[in-house]
Every structure is written in C-alpha cells, then in structure tokens.
Design an enzyme around this catalytic site. Sequence first.
Site, PDB file in Angstrom:
ATOM      1  N   ASN A 131       0.798  -1.237   0.000  1.00  0.00           N
ATOM      2  CA  ASN A 131       0.000   0.000   0.000  1.00  0.00           C
ATOM      3  C   ASN A 131       0.833   1.290   0.000  1.00  0.00           C
ATOM      4  O   ASN A 131       0.463   2.256  -0.647  1.00  0.00           O
ATOM      5  CB  ASN A 131      -1.030  -0.002   1.133  1.00  0.00           C
ATOM      6  N   LYS A 154      12.191  -7.291   1.846  1.00  0.00           N
ATOM      7  CA  LYS A 154      11.385  -7.890   0.784  1.00  0.00           C
ATOM      8  C   LYS A 154      10.085  -7.100   0.621  1.00  0.00           C
ATOM      9  O   LYS A 154       9.233  -7.105   1.503  1.00  0.00           O
ATOM     10  CB  LYS A 154      11.015  -9.342   1.130  1.00  0.00           C
ATOM     11  N   GLU A 157       5.028  -8.449  -3.728  1.00  0.00           N
ATOM     12  CA  GLU A 157       5.318  -8.904  -5.089  1.00  0.00           C
ATOM     13  C   GLU A 157       4.940  -7.869  -6.154  1.00  0.00           C
ATOM     14  O   GLU A 157       5.608  -7.739  -7.181  1.00  0.00           O
ATOM     15  CB  GLU A 157       4.547 -10.197  -5.404  1.00  0.00           C
ATOM     16  N   GLY A 207       2.007  -5.859   7.531  1.00  0.00           N
ATOM     17  CA  GLY A 207       1.088  -6.567   6.653  1.00  0.00           C
ATOM     18  C   GLY A 207      -0.120  -7.056   7.418  1.00  0.00           C
ATOM     19  O   GLY A 207      -0.519  -6.477   8.431  1.00  0.00           O
ATOM     20  N   GLY A 212       1.050 -12.156   9.771  1.00  0.00           N
ATOM     21  CA  GLY A 212       1.717 -11.860  11.045  1.00  0.00           C
ATOM     22  C   GLY A 212       1.678 -13.072  11.973  1.00  0.00           C
ATOM     23  O   GLY A 212       2.674 -13.389  12.644  1.00  0.00           O
ATOM     24  N   GLU A 229       3.492  -4.885  12.547  1.00  0.00           N
ATOM     25  CA  GLU A 229       2.598  -3.761  12.259  1.00  0.00           C
ATOM     26  C   GLU A 229       1.478  -4.309  11.392  1.00  0.00           C
ATOM     27  O   GLU A 229       1.670  -4.540  10.197  1.00  0.00           O
ATOM     28  CB  GLU A 229       3.357  -2.654  11.508  1.00  0.00           C
ATOM     29  N   CYS A 263      -3.419   1.120   6.995  1.00  0.00           N
ATOM     30  CA  CYS A 263      -3.784   0.420   8.232  1.00  0.00           C
ATOM     31  C   CYS A 263      -4.463   1.339   9.226  1.00  0.00           C
ATOM     32  O   CYS A 263      -5.323   0.921   9.988  1.00  0.00           O
ATOM     33  CB  CYS A 263      -2.529  -0.174   8.847  1.00  0.00           C
ATOM     34  N   GLU A 435       7.182   1.273  15.528  1.00  0.00           N
ATOM     35  CA  GLU A 435       7.960   1.974  14.518  1.00  0.00           C
ATOM     36  C   GLU A 435       7.880   3.458  14.839  1.00  0.00           C
ATOM     37  O   GLU A 435       7.046   3.883  15.633  1.00  0.00           O
ATOM     38  CB  GLU A 435       7.402   1.714  13.111  1.00  0.00           C
TER      39      GLU A 435
END
Length: 457
Positions: A131, A154, A157, A207, A212, A229, A263, A435
């Site tokens: 996102n 990473k 995709e 994600g 998670g 997160e 989120c 974070e």
Amino acid sequence: MIEPLESGHPQDHEDAEIGEARAVVDAAVREAAAAAQHWRHLASFDRGRVLMSIARRIVADLDDLVALERAETGKPAPLAAAEIIGAAEYFEFYASLVHLPIGAVLDVRPDLHVYTVREPFGVVGVITPWNLPLNQAARACAPALAAGNVVVVKPAETTTGTTVALARLAVEEGLPPGVLNVVLGPGSTVGSAIVEHPLVRKVAFTGSVLVGQKIGRIAAERILPLTLELGGKSANIVFADADLDFAATEAVRAFTGKAGQICSSGTRLLVERNIHDEFVAKVVEAARRQRPGHELGPMITDQQFETVQHYFRVATDDGAVAATGGTVALEPGMAEQRFVEPTVYTGVTSDMRIAREEVFGPVLAVLPFETEDEAVAIANDSDYGLVGGVFTADISRAFRVARAIEAGQVYVNSWSTQSVQMPFGGHKASGYGREKGIEALAHYSQMKSISVYTPSS
Ligand code: NAD
C-alpha cells in the site's frame, strides 16, 4: 521439433520453488552479514551522514520515484509524492539519532562499575506490504540502519520498484554494499525464508494479521524478536459539542485517505445519537466530494478491488444501509481501473462484519452511541487497536477518552496528524513493537549490561 517438457509432480515444483527462494535469501543474508561489522563499527557521524545523503537523494529523485510508484499503484501523484517525502523524512530523522541509543551507568556497588549499552541485532529482515511501498520500507530500514544493523528487505510482489531504487540510490550515496539488500518474490517462499534464516536476528513485518500470525509461529520456534505492524478497524468518536463541519471533513479524510488502503484508516465512525442524522448528512456530502479518479485513487491490486466489492455484499446482506456509495465507480471506464465509490454505511451494529473486519478500502461504518462510556465501549469492542480519534469541545473528556481508547495512537480534534516523531504501532491484534519515534531504535537494538569488578586495592 521441440518436445514438451515433462511436467513434474506439483510437490516437486513447490519444493524447487522453496529451495530457490531459500538460496536467494541465503545469498542476500550472507552478503548482509559480511557487511555487518563494518557498518556497526563505523563512527556514528559517518553513518548519520550516509543516511542524511539518502534522505536528500530521495527528495532529489522525487519525480522518478513518484513515477515508479505510480506505475505500480496508480496512486494520484500528490499522494505518491507526499508518501515519498515521508520516506525521506524517516532517513533524515534517524540520521539525526545515530548517536542513540545510549546506555547508562548504574550505581550498584562501590567496587563495581556497571553500565549498559545498546547493540544492533545484526541482520534485520524487513517485509513490507503493497500500500505504501517506499514509505513502509523506509519506516523500518532507516531506524534499523541508524541503530547499526544491516538489512534484507522484501517488498510485496506487486510493488517492488521503489524499494529496489532505494537500495541502488543508497549505495550511490555511500552506503557500503551489502548493508541494504533487496530480495524479490512471493511471501510464502521468499518471505518465510527470511524469517527462517538463522542469521536473521530480528524481523520487522508490516502486513496482514494472517501473515503476522504465520511469522509469529516461526519466530516462536526461533525465539526471534519481531515488530508486527498489522491491520486496524479504528474508531473515530464524535460528540455533539464538536465542531461538526470540521469533524465531518476529518471523518471523511480518515476513511478515504489513500483510498482507505492504509492500516490507520478511521473506518468506524461513532456518533452521539442526538446529532447522528445531521452529522451523517455532513459526512455523506463531504464523502461525495472525494471523486474516484480525482481525489480518490484506485484499489491498488485486483485482489483488493475484489475484496472491497465482497464487503459491499457482506454489509448489505447483514442489513447495513449505504447512505452513499456501496458500488464500484459508476462513470464509464472507471470500474476497469479499479475505482470504487467512497462508501458510508449506516444502521450498523458492532456485531456486523462491516464493523469488525478490515476492508482496506474507502468504506465507513457509522454507529450511534448515547454516553461517553458507551462510546468507549464500542470503540474498544474490536480485535484491533491501531489508532483512534475523538472530537469534542470538552477538554477533560478529550483527555479521558484518549486514555480510554485501546490503541497505539489517538488523535484529538483532528485525524491522523501523524509524524515521524510519534511512535506508531498496535494494541491487541494490530501488532506489537513500535515503529517511528526514538522508540523504534529500542526495537532495532538490544540491551547489554556490563559489570566491571573494580576492587580498591
Ligand atoms: P500481506 O500480509 O498479505 O503481505 C505483506 C507482506 O508479507 C508481503 O511482502 C508478502 O509478500 C509477505 N508475505 C506473505 N506471506 C508471507 C509469509 N508466509 N511469510 C513471510 N512473508 C509473507 O499484507 P498485504 O495485503 O500486502 O497488506 C495489507 C495489510 O497490511 C493490511 O492488513 C494492512 O492493515 C496492513 N498494514 C499495516 C500497516 C501498519 O503499519 N500497521 C501498514 C500498512 C499495511
């Protein structure tokens, strides 16, 4: 004539993919591990200068990075630009904090010199969603690097471009090769190979709750520290004494910002019953000003477009009423580009799926309340606890409610006035660890206490 290849057993194919993913991750992790000592022991001023150069370069390359990000997400240009400036701010902020985290000297006994130091973990794995691709990568990479770690990141995709660009420009700005590595590929193979790798000593994951949980299971086996997160279903509480016009525009910003694909969306609106109808009318009016294709971007992936439409059906089946929206964008050609109408559901109760599950689209559930206690109870009646909001002219109530909401961040009389200085993270199923802020450095470093015996003679 070319003979068709004999197709192997599906299990063989899967095993080969897992083996290949592990090899790719292993190479990146070893590259990072080889660079770890150099980066960790570099003078903090030198580390800081590199991070500051990365920040400046992100700003200098803004147009290119915006174009890359837009090509993969379809975001409106001003939105992509704001997120990428935010990515630069992470590097700038943590560049200024490289001299932290600091330890302390502890007064234990006259013949002991006791002190604490914070040390990096070594290789940190960072796994990000689609996102806010560059912004989310920077949010984790900048503090991890500032604390002296090396990183293997990473991206999702579908949104790899700006994360790859970040790694390239970082090296051009003086980051030693190997300190920041990008691996690409599916989460189920490449992502889990990062979490499983024995040289990866900390993982920062952003994600879904489902993934998670999967990562958490592997981490439990490995005793691997995690920052998780995850998602949210955040409540925004509006009391009758608030500035209703401003609260309505903020309530709309809360659920339509980034087309709801964030989120920290405010996707539950709790409205004092005596102003319910008047306030909903204001919200609907403001929501209709968020025009798909203009102010409102598209759903970033086909899958997310499907998910939002699925929740339109769920909401209606459960008895919610769409005061506006509830459909894909109706203008010709818009639906093909994955646009949906900003949507406001009324007649919602806390047990409905539209009030409990994260949609990740511009979809709002409105719930009425009678008293302050009831408002807090509804807000907290959620598996999630990421952020929350309260709008009121009563300052005492603002403080009370802000404290009572079970969430990692609460906004009073505005929505999502976030900044890099404010620690961010979830309560309950929204995750753990933090974070942003100085606090993030504590999550990218570990404490060591050293006791030196110093007898007097
Ligand atoms: P996702 O969980 O499907 O994927 C996130 C990342 O995890 C991707 O890179 C994916 O490839 C990887 N992944 C998938 N399976 C994996 C596995 N088994 N092991 C390791 N990695 C794996 O999430 P998404 O759909 O990309 O993103 C949307 C979700 O992210 C939403 O729930 C949203 O709330 C959440 N999110 C949270 C924050 C936050 O700061 N709390 C920020 C942005 C998004």
